[in-house]
Structures are given as structure tokens and as C-alpha cells.
Design a protein around this motif. Structure first.
Motif, PDB file in Angstrom:
ATOM      1  N   TRP A   2       0.810  -1.205   0.000  1.00 48.82           N
ATOM      2  CA  TRP A   2       0.000   0.000   0.000  1.00 48.82           C
ATOM      3  C   TRP A   2       0.851   1.266   0.000  1.00 48.82           C
ATOM      4  O   TRP A   2       0.339   2.339  -0.163  1.00 48.82           O
ATOM      5  CB  TRP A   2      -0.949  -0.015   1.190  1.00 48.82           C
ATOM      6  CG  TRP A   2      -2.011  -1.033   1.017  1.00 48.82           C
ATOM      7  CD1 TRP A   2      -3.172  -0.870   0.325  1.00 48.82           C
ATOM      8  CD2 TRP A   2      -2.031  -2.377   1.499  1.00 48.82           C
ATOM      9  NE1 TRP A   2      -3.900  -2.032   0.343  1.00 48.82           N
ATOM     10  CE2 TRP A   2      -3.234  -2.963   1.060  1.00 48.82           C
ATOM     11  CE3 TRP A   2      -1.161  -3.146   2.246  1.00 48.82           C
ATOM     12  CZ2 TRP A   2      -3.578  -4.265   1.359  1.00 48.82           C
ATOM     13  CZ3 TRP A   2      -1.503  -4.446   2.529  1.00 48.82           C
ATOM     14  CH2 TRP A   2      -2.705  -4.994   2.093  1.00 48.82           C
ATOM     15  N   SER A   3       2.140   1.134   0.194  1.00 41.76           N
ATOM     16  CA  SER A   3       3.025   2.283   0.214  1.00 41.76           C
ATOM     17  C   SER A   3       3.856   2.326  -1.065  1.00 41.76           C
ATOM     18  O   SER A   3       4.429   1.317  -1.458  1.00 41.76           O
ATOM     19  CB  SER A   3       3.960   2.208   1.428  1.00 41.76           C
ATOM     20  OG  SER A   3       4.967   3.184   1.329  1.00 41.76           O
ATOM     21  N   ALA A   6       7.352   0.926  -0.694  1.00 41.59           N
ATOM     22  CA  ALA A   6       7.484  -0.407  -0.104  1.00 41.59           C
ATOM     23  C   ALA A   6       8.537  -1.252  -0.791  1.00 41.59           C
ATOM     24  O   ALA A   6       9.268  -1.980  -0.144  1.00 41.59           O
ATOM     25  CB  ALA A   6       6.142  -1.134  -0.136  1.00 41.59           C
ATOM     26  N   ARG A  41      -0.431  -4.151  -6.912  1.00 41.72           N
ATOM     27  CA  ARG A  41      -0.863  -2.760  -6.714  1.00 41.72           C
ATOM     28  C   ARG A  41      -1.912  -2.382  -7.754  1.00 41.72           C
ATOM     29  O   ARG A  41      -2.896  -1.722  -7.452  1.00 41.72           O
ATOM     30  CB  ARG A  41       0.339  -1.828  -6.795  1.00 41.72           C
ATOM     31  CG  ARG A  41      -0.077  -0.383  -6.578  1.00 41.72           C
ATOM     32  CD  ARG A  41       1.081   0.506  -6.350  1.00 41.72           C
ATOM     33  NE  ARG A  41       1.654   0.136  -5.065  1.00 41.72           N
ATOM     34  CZ  ARG A  41       2.894   0.410  -4.704  1.00 41.72           C
ATOM     35  NH1 ARG A  41       3.681   1.058  -5.513  1.00 41.72           N
ATOM     36  NH2 ARG A  41       3.352   0.054  -3.534  1.00 41.72           N
ATOM     37  N   TRP A  44      -5.190  -4.077  -6.879  1.00 42.14           N
ATOM     38  CA  TRP A  44      -5.817  -3.414  -5.733  1.00 42.14           C
ATOM     39  C   TRP A  44      -6.572  -2.169  -6.192  1.00 42.14           C
ATOM     40  O   TRP A  44      -7.663  -1.877  -5.715  1.00 42.14           O
ATOM     41  CB  TRP A  44      -4.764  -3.057  -4.695  1.00 42.14           C
ATOM     42  CG  TRP A  44      -5.326  -2.429  -3.469  1.00 42.14           C
ATOM     43  CD1 TRP A  44      -5.333  -1.100  -3.159  1.00 42.14           C
ATOM     44  CD2 TRP A  44      -5.982  -3.075  -2.378  1.00 42.14           C
ATOM     45  NE1 TRP A  44      -5.945  -0.893  -1.956  1.00 42.14           N
ATOM     46  CE2 TRP A  44      -6.344  -2.086  -1.454  1.00 42.14           C
ATOM     47  CE3 TRP A  44      -6.278  -4.404  -2.101  1.00 42.14           C
ATOM     48  CZ2 TRP A  44      -6.997  -2.379  -0.270  1.00 42.14           C
ATOM     49  CZ3 TRP A  44      -6.934  -4.695  -0.906  1.00 42.14           C
ATOM     50  CH2 TRP A  44      -7.280  -3.689  -0.013  1.00 42.14           C
ATOM     51  N   PHE A  58      -7.005  -5.182   4.001  1.00 37.76           N
ATOM     52  CA  PHE A  58      -5.973  -4.270   4.488  1.00 37.76           C
ATOM     53  C   PHE A  58      -5.641  -4.534   5.951  1.00 37.76           C
ATOM     54  O   PHE A  58      -4.476  -4.609   6.331  1.00 37.76           O
ATOM     55  CB  PHE A  58      -6.409  -2.812   4.307  1.00 37.76           C
ATOM     56  CG  PHE A  58      -5.420  -1.843   4.864  1.00 37.76           C
ATOM     57  CD1 PHE A  58      -4.214  -1.616   4.221  1.00 37.76           C
ATOM     58  CD2 PHE A  58      -5.678  -1.170   6.045  1.00 37.76           C
ATOM     59  CE1 PHE A  58      -3.285  -0.733   4.735  1.00 37.76           C
ATOM     60  CE2 PHE A  58      -4.760  -0.283   6.572  1.00 37.76           C
ATOM     61  CZ  PHE A  58      -3.558  -0.067   5.912  1.00 37.76           C
ATOM     62  N   TYR A  61      -3.955  -8.367   6.095  1.00 39.56           N
ATOM     63  CA  TYR A  61      -2.669  -8.594   5.437  1.00 39.56           C
ATOM     64  C   TYR A  61      -1.744  -7.378   5.474  1.00 39.56           C
ATOM     65  O   TYR A  61      -0.533  -7.531   5.381  1.00 39.56           O
ATOM     66  CB  TYR A  61      -2.885  -9.053   3.990  1.00 39.56           C
ATOM     67  CG  TYR A  61      -3.658 -10.345   3.931  1.00 39.56           C
ATOM     68  CD1 TYR A  61      -3.108 -11.518   4.432  1.00 39.56           C
ATOM     69  CD2 TYR A  61      -4.939 -10.394   3.424  1.00 39.56           C
ATOM     70  CE1 TYR A  61      -3.809 -12.706   4.408  1.00 39.56           C
ATOM     71  CE2 TYR A  61      -5.646 -11.586   3.389  1.00 39.56           C
ATOM     72  CZ  TYR A  61      -5.076 -12.733   3.882  1.00 39.56           C
ATOM     73  OH  TYR A  61      -5.778 -13.907   3.862  1.00 39.56           O
ATOM     74  N   GLY A  62      -2.303  -6.180   5.612  1.00 42.51           N
ATOM     75  CA  GLY A  62      -1.479  -4.978   5.704  1.00 42.51           C
ATOM     76  C   GLY A  62      -1.028  -4.687   7.117  1.00 42.51           C
ATOM     77  O   GLY A  62       0.126  -4.336   7.356  1.00 42.51           O
TER      78      GLY A  62
END
Length: 111
Positions: A2-3, A6, A41, A44, A58, A61-62
């Protein structure tokens, strides 16, 4: 995932150790880690997930929250969280494979 930064913190498993002498790199034999991150990504962003599925994925798993904590936060049962996770992962996998998602629960009839 999500970043945007990352990928920079993830070590490439195909890369040589830092203390090894520099050599040439064959791009055909390089790892596929960064391609996988890009694919995930994109999935998503473009996959049709419900807000509950997106949130459950999220948090699980995040942020590595357990199912019980997600259920308490969202005001649903553990079973509902597991259902959202299963559907969300299934939808993402189907999108990545270029297939239409088929929900296995749709075939069940009320007993």
C-alpha cells in the motif's frame, strides 16, 4: 503493497550478497518480485472489491490484525470477516489471472 516506497525496503532474493564483488546482471534471470508488487498494486486499484472486503484485506494482510480484532472493529462476526477475506483474495486472484470471479457460495442452497 500500500506504500509507494514499499519495494525499496524489500531485499531482492536473487541479488548477490553486499560483500560480493560486482558483476554483470542478466535481466532475464533477475527476480520477479518487483513485477509481482506492480501487478498486485494494479489489481488493488482496479479490482471491484466491496468496501468491507477492501477493509478486511488491508487490516488482515497490511496490518496483520487477527480476525477477531477486525470483527470487533467492524461490528461483524469472525465468520463474516473470513468470508470477506476469502472473497477478496478470490476476486484479486481472478483479476490477476484475467478471469471472471465465481463465488463458490453462490452455488450453495439453503438446507
Amino acid at each position: 503493497m500500500w506504500s509507494p516506497e514499499a519495494a525499496y525496503g524489500i531485499r531482492n532474493p536473487q541479488a548477490p550478497d553486499a560483500d560480493m564483488p560486482k558483476g554483470t546482471v542478466d535481466p532475464r534471470s533477475a527476480g520477479t518480485l518487483f513485477a509481482h508488487l506492480a501487478d498486485i498494486r494494479r489489481a488493488w486499484a482496479l479490482c471491484e472489491l466491496s468496501e468491507g472486503e477492501r477493509r478486511a484485506l488491508f487490516l488482515r494482510y497490511g496490518l496483520d490484525w487477527p480476525d477477531q480484532e477486525i470483527a470487533a472493529e467492524d461490528g461483524v462476526t469472525d465468520r463474516a470477516v473470513r468470508y470477506r477475506l476469502e472473497r477478496g483474495v478470490g476476486k484479486l486472484a481472478a483479476w490477476l489471472n484475467g478471469r471472471q470471479y465465481v463465488d463458490g457460495y453462490d452455488e450453495l442452497t439453503a438446507a
